[in-house]
Design a protein around this motif. Structure first.
Motif, mmCIF file in Angstrom:
data_model
loop_
_atom_site.group_PDB
_atom_site.id
_atom_site.type_symbol
_atom_site.label_atom_id
_atom_site.label_comp_id
_atom_site.label_asym_id
_atom_site.label_seq_id
_atom_site.Cartn_x
_atom_site.Cartn_y
_atom_site.Cartn_z
ATOM 1 N N GLY A 262 0.789 -1.215 0.000
ATOM 2 C CA GLY A 262 0.000 0.000 0.000
ATOM 3 C C GLY A 262 0.822 1.266 0.000
ATOM 4 N N SER A 263 2.163 1.160 0.103
ATOM 5 C CA SER A 263 3.007 2.352 0.195
ATOM 6 C C SER A 263 3.322 2.948 -1.159
ATOM 7 C CB SER A 263 4.328 2.002 0.904
ATOM 8 O OG SER A 263 5.042 1.049 0.144
ATOM 9 N N GLN A 264 3.238 2.153 -2.217
ATOM 10 C CA GLN A 264 3.515 2.621 -3.557
ATOM 11 C C GLN A 264 4.887 3.300 -3.648
ATOM 12 O OE1 GLN A 264 0.151 4.598 -5.505
ATOM 13 N NE2 GLN A 264 -1.119 4.017 -3.769
ATOM 14 N N VAL A 265 5.901 2.620 -3.127
ATOM 15 C CA VAL A 265 7.277 3.115 -3.158
ATOM 16 C C VAL A 265 8.150 2.091 -3.853
ATOM 17 C CG1 VAL A 265 9.284 3.814 -1.812
ATOM 18 C CG2 VAL A 265 6.994 4.433 -1.027
ATOM 19 N N ASP B 282 25.908 10.806 0.657
ATOM 20 C CA ASP B 282 26.750 9.623 0.842
ATOM 21 C C ASP B 282 26.175 8.386 0.149
ATOM 22 O OD1 ASP B 282 24.579 9.501 2.499
ATOM 23 O OD2 ASP B 282 25.653 8.644 4.208
ATOM 24 N N GLU B 283 25.010 8.529 -0.476
ATOM 25 C CA GLU B 283 24.428 7.429 -1.238
ATOM 26 C C GLU B 283 23.749 7.986 -2.497
ATOM 27 O OE1 GLU B 283 20.284 7.324 1.381
ATOM 28 O OE2 GLU B 283 21.595 5.576 1.377
ATOM 29 N N PRO B 284 24.542 8.627 -3.395
ATOM 30 C CA PRO B 284 23.965 9.316 -4.544
ATOM 31 C C PRO B 284 23.284 8.394 -5.544
ATOM 32 C CG PRO B 284 26.351 9.171 -4.754
ATOM 33 C CD PRO B 284 26.007 8.672 -3.385
ATOM 34 N N ALA B 285 23.721 7.135 -5.628
ATOM 35 C CA ALA B 285 23.170 6.233 -6.633
ATOM 36 C C ALA B 285 21.982 5.445 -6.082
ATOM 37 C CB ALA B 285 24.249 5.290 -7.140
ATOM 38 N N VAL B 286 21.116 6.132 -5.351
ATOM 39 C CA VAL B 286 19.913 5.526 -4.801
ATOM 40 C C VAL B 286 18.753 6.483 -5.055
ATOM 41 C CG1 VAL B 286 18.737 4.734 -2.714
ATOM 42 C CG2 VAL B 286 21.180 4.308 -2.988
ATOM 43 N N ALA B 287 17.622 5.951 -5.460
ATOM 44 C CA ALA B 287 16.450 6.797 -5.677
ATOM 45 C C ALA B 287 15.187 5.991 -5.418
ATOM 46 C CB ALA B 287 16.431 7.360 -7.101
ATOM 47 N N SER B 288 14.135 6.702 -5.023
ATOM 48 C CA SER B 288 12.846 6.069 -4.756
ATOM 49 C C SER B 288 11.765 6.780 -5.547
ATOM 50 C CB SER B 288 12.511 6.137 -3.260
ATOM 51 O OG SER B 288 13.487 5.465 -2.488
ATOM 52 N N ARG B 289 10.883 6.001 -6.144
ATOM 53 C CA ARG B 289 9.726 6.561 -6.830
ATOM 54 C C ARG B 289 8.533 6.459 -5.888
ATOM 55 N NH1 ARG B 289 8.062 3.874 -12.337
ATOM 56 N NH2 ARG B 289 7.792 2.116 -10.910
ATOM 57 N N LEU B 290 7.885 7.599 -5.650
ATOM 58 C CA LEU B 290 6.804 7.682 -4.672
ATOM 59 C C LEU B 290 5.516 8.080 -5.367
ATOM 60 C CD1 LEU B 290 8.871 9.857 -2.182
ATOM 61 C CD2 LEU B 290 8.672 7.380 -2.137
ATOM 62 N N GLN B 291 4.449 7.337 -5.111
ATOM 63 C CA GLN B 291 3.149 7.661 -5.676
ATOM 64 C C GLN B 291 2.059 7.799 -4.615
ATOM 65 O OE1 GLN B 291 3.544 4.282 -8.692
ATOM 66 N NE2 GLN B 291 2.490 5.811 -9.946
ATOM 67 N N ASP B 292 2.445 7.624 -3.353
ATOM 68 C CA ASP B 292 1.487 7.785 -2.283
ATOM 69 C C ASP B 292 1.019 9.242 -2.238
ATOM 70 O OD1 ASP B 292 0.890 8.559 0.714
ATOM 71 O OD2 ASP B 292 0.550 6.403 0.516
ATOM 72 N N ASP C 20 3.986 16.225 -12.493
ATOM 73 C CA ASP C 20 2.531 16.383 -12.610
ATOM 74 C C ASP C 20 1.820 16.292 -11.259
ATOM 75 O OD1 ASP C 20 2.557 16.853 -15.324
ATOM 76 O OD2 ASP C 20 2.256 14.753 -15.867
ATOM 77 N N ARG C 21 2.492 16.667 -10.188
ATOM 78 C CA ARG C 21 1.907 16.708 -8.836
ATOM 79 C C ARG C 21 1.301 15.378 -8.409
ATOM 80 N NH1 ARG C 21 1.284 21.655 -6.428
ATOM 81 N NH2 ARG C 21 2.279 23.309 -7.640
ATOM 82 N N SER C 22 1.787 14.294 -8.996
ATOM 83 C CA SER C 22 1.218 12.988 -8.656
ATOM 84 C C SER C 22 2.275 11.909 -8.467
ATOM 85 C CB SER C 22 0.226 12.544 -9.737
ATOM 86 O OG SER C 22 0.881 12.444 -10.994
ATOM 87 N N LEU C 23 3.455 12.131 -8.976
ATOM 88 C CA LEU C 23 4.529 11.133 -8.891
ATOM 89 C C LEU C 23 5.832 11.846 -8.556
ATOM 90 C CD1 LEU C 23 5.187 8.208 -11.334
ATOM 91 C CD2 LEU C 23 7.054 9.702 -10.670
ATOM 92 N N ALA C 24 6.569 11.307 -7.597
ATOM 93 C CA ALA C 24 7.815 11.954 -7.174
ATOM 94 C C ALA C 24 8.968 10.970 -7.210
ATOM 95 C CB ALA C 24 7.665 12.528 -5.766
ATOM 96 N N VAL C 25 10.157 11.500 -7.507
ATOM 97 C CA VAL C 25 11.393 10.723 -7.402
ATOM 98 C C VAL C 25 12.255 11.411 -6.361
ATOM 99 C CG1 VAL C 25 13.481 9.943 -8.562
ATOM 100 C CG2 VAL C 25 11.304 9.901 -9.778
#
Length: 334
Positions: free
Chosen positions: A119-122, A229-239, A218-223
């Motif tokens: 349910g977190s959409q991450v 110290d951890e530049p090569a990490v990313a999360s896509r958030l849709q919550d 578009d105010r609906s999806l974030a990265v």
């Protein structure tokens, strides 16, 4: 016994063109390479190298009957060289389309499973290539607006990727707003990158500090990108709640940021805000090194600003500078 061949210097296009015009003028017949070299004031080895280049470029071919060369229409020569490349490009594009179609067949099941289990959409990815792919995928679906928080160092490799994405969005008519550090005004490479984005239609403002790098599409999806110290990490958030929080944070940062319109003044337009931030960090007890890290500056530049601040408030110590700055309202107090 090894025979050493003389080294032939790299020929420029002008000399190769000289040889080509000579062959054209003689209808492909070359009676003597020595005479040709003499007339063109080139060495015999240079003449041979130029002819080999023209043959490899498909502009000349040996006669089937008799000696000399046949002239080939340059358009035919170009087609002969380019056709295999175009065929390979077409095959690669077909392969890319096949991969996308195959992966898309699994995506719906993945999304449904993720929503039902967490349910977190991450979605989190690790690795520079994976992060680039995540950002590109999110950008490809963007149609109206992208909001960018960029606190990273302006010589980071990832910055080129992010600004390249922004350039692509602008070319598609997407609104792009970027909040980055004041340092971007003073570093030549970042100024050139930001200038090209502003000329393409982006709106840019700068601030003293930013907590993390993030982009909201578009105010609906974030990265959300990793820390320094951890530049090569990313999360896509849709919550929706998380995205609303990031939007509120962006609006807060944007309202307090200073518009970047010209590039001639460097830090001049943001000097007061920068000094106020430095004074606040000094009042909190941060060292020169810690302040430099927070503002993404060199320690040397930070100490120069601290020295200016101490001189302006007529202080002889860091503690006194903090007190004097507070008295003069250089430091925000709650």
């Amino acid at each position: 016994m090894t025979v050493l061949r003389p080294q032939v210097p790299m020929l420029d296009e002008d000399r190769i063109a000289q040889v080509y015009r000579y062959v054209v003028g003689h209808e492909g017949r070359i009676d003597s390479a020595e005479r040709m070299a003499e007339e063109l004031r080139m060495s015999r080895h240079e003449v041979h190298a130029a002819i080999e280049d023209l043959v490899e470029s498909r502009l000349l071919r040996s006669r089937v009957v008799g000696s000399g060369f046949e002239l080939v229409d340059p358009e035919v020569a170009a087609a002969a060289l380019i056709s295999p490349m175009e065929r390979e490009i077409h095959q690669r594009r077909e392969r890319i389309a096949q991969i996308r179609q195959r992966i898309d067949n699994f995506r719906r099941d993945y999304v449904d499973s993720a929503r039902s289990t967490s349910g977190s959409q991450v979605d989190q990815v690790v690795g520079a290539t994976e992060v680039r792919g995540l950002v590109k995928l999110a950008a490809d679906t963007c149609r109206q607006e992208a909001l960018v928080l960029q606190p990273c160092k302006f010589d980071d490799e990832g910055l080129d990727d992010l600004f390249g994405v922004c350039q692509g969005l602008l070319e598609r008519g997407v609104t792009v707003r970027i909040a980055c550090l004041h340092r971007g005004r003073a570093v030549l490479t970042s100024r050139m990158r930001l200038k090209s984005l502003i000329e393409a239609g982006a709106v840019v403002r700068t601030v003293s500090q930013l907590p993390r790098a993030a982009v909201v599409f578009d105010r609906s999806l974030a990265v959300l990108f990793g820390c320094s110290d951890e530049p090569a990490v990313a999360s896509r958030l849709q919550d929706p709640e998380v995205v609303r929080f990031l939007l509120a944070m962006f609006d807060h940062v944007w309202d307090g940021a200073i518009a970047l319109d010209g590039f001639e003044s460097g830090y001049a337009d943001v000097a007061d805000d920068l000094i106020q931030t430095i004074a606040g960090l000094m009042a909190q007890g941060h060292t020169d090194e810690a302040i430099a890290r927070k503002l993404d500056m060199s320690v040397r530049t930070t100490r120069r600003h601290i020295a200016t601040l101490m001189r302006d408030v007529d202080a002889v110590s860091r503690f006194q500078a903090g007190v004097q700055a507070a008295r003069r309202n250089l430091v925000h107090t709650s």
